[in-house]
Motif scaffolding. Structure first.
Motif, PDB file in Angstrom:
ATOM      1  N   LEU A   1       0.613  -1.202   0.041  1.00 43.54           N
ATOM      2  CA  LEU A   1       0.101   0.009  -0.088  1.00 43.54           C
ATOM      3  C   LEU A   1       0.836   1.310  -0.046  1.00 43.54           C
ATOM      4  O   LEU A   1       2.056   1.343   0.674  1.00 43.54           O
ATOM      5  CB  LEU A   1      -0.966  -0.054   1.262  1.00 43.54           C
ATOM      6  CG  LEU A   1      -1.934  -1.035   1.311  1.00 43.54           C
ATOM      7  CD1 LEU A   1      -2.667  -1.036   2.719  1.00 43.54           C
ATOM      8  CD2 LEU A   1      -2.977  -0.917   0.154  1.00 43.54           C
TER       9      LEU A   1
ATOM     10  N   GLN B   1      -7.928   0.195  -3.667  1.00 45.62           N
ATOM     11  CA  GLN B   1      -8.138  -0.831  -2.509  1.00 45.62           C
ATOM     12  C   GLN B   1      -9.785  -0.690  -2.087  1.00 45.62           C
ATOM     13  O   GLN B   1     -10.008  -1.535  -1.217  1.00 45.62           O
ATOM     14  CB  GLN B   1      -7.050  -0.667  -1.609  1.00 45.62           C
ATOM     15  CG  GLN B   1      -5.818  -0.859  -2.103  1.00 45.62           C
ATOM     16  CD  GLN B   1      -5.461  -2.301  -2.499  1.00 45.62           C
ATOM     17  OE1 GLN B   1      -6.020  -3.350  -1.867  1.00 45.62           O
ATOM     18  NE2 GLN B   1      -4.521  -2.343  -3.348  1.00 45.62           N
TER      19      GLN B   1
ATOM     20  N   ASN C   1      -5.088   5.094  -1.606  1.00 43.23           N
ATOM     21  CA  ASN C   1      -5.051   3.948  -2.510  1.00 43.23           C
ATOM     22  C   ASN C   1      -6.572   3.600  -2.700  1.00 43.23           C
ATOM     23  O   ASN C   1      -7.304   2.662  -2.393  1.00 43.23           O
ATOM     24  CB  ASN C   1      -4.773   2.822  -1.115  1.00 43.23           C
ATOM     25  CG  ASN C   1      -3.131   2.803  -0.778  1.00 43.23           C
ATOM     26  OD1 ASN C   1      -2.479   2.442  -1.718  1.00 43.23           O
ATOM     27  ND2 ASN C   1      -2.806   3.677   0.273  1.00 43.23           N
TER      28      ASN C   1
END
Length: 166
Positions: free
Chosen positions: A36, A160, A157
């Motif tokens: 990440l 995600q 992110n």
């Protein structure tokens, strides 16, 4: 003679969920978390177990102090220990949401509600036992950092986040 058992029990309790959260999600840390995008101020992975050991010990002992001052599980204990229990459950829920389910949206909602419950716990405990309330201040500080970190990871992110298609 039985008070030491209560002291140990209350002090150890937070560690149980913390350990389970780590144990069940430990494989996701190198597999997913390391990949990440994280801010430069993100603590090293080695800091987390040390920090949580100290924080859970302080929280657990503080909960014992409050429980003891209220005379055990009395009606007066419902709100202060209920707030503590609720925030502890959300604390334990965060690793499975974040690491296990990789659900940044739910992890963010979890930690924001957790923050409110933890602050409520400190406020309710302050009137009962100031030492107990003060023992939670490092936890509130760590939660503030963890919340900022969760927000940054959530923002940085976007791929995600469940339900988003590129």
């Amino acid at each position: 003679g039985r008070m030491w058992a209560y002291t140990v029990g209350f002090t150890v309790l937070p560690h149980v969920g913390g350990f389970l959260g780590w144990f069940l999600n430990r494989k996701e840390i190198p597999a997913w978390y390391e990949k990440l995008k994280k801010p430069s101020w993100c603590p090293s992975r080695r800091v987390f177990p040390v920090a949580w050991t100290m924080l859970y010990t302080g929280m657990g002992y503080a909960s014992y102090l409050v429980w003891n001052d209220l005379g055990g599980c009395s009606s007066k204990a419902i709100v202060p220990l209920g707030l503590y229990g609720a925030q502890l459950v959300l604390n334990w829920a965060w690793p499975p949401l974040f690491f296990g389910a990789r659900n940044l949206n739910m992890a963010l909602i979890d930690i924001l509600v957790l923050d409110g419950l933890a602050i409520g716990t400190v406020c309710s405990w302050y009137r009962i036992n100031r030492v107990a309330a003060l023992l939670l201040l490092p936890y509130l500080g760590w939660l503030a950092m963890a919340t900022c970190l969760t927000i940054r990871i959530w923002k940085d992110n976007p791929e995600q986040k469940p339900g988003k298609s590129d």
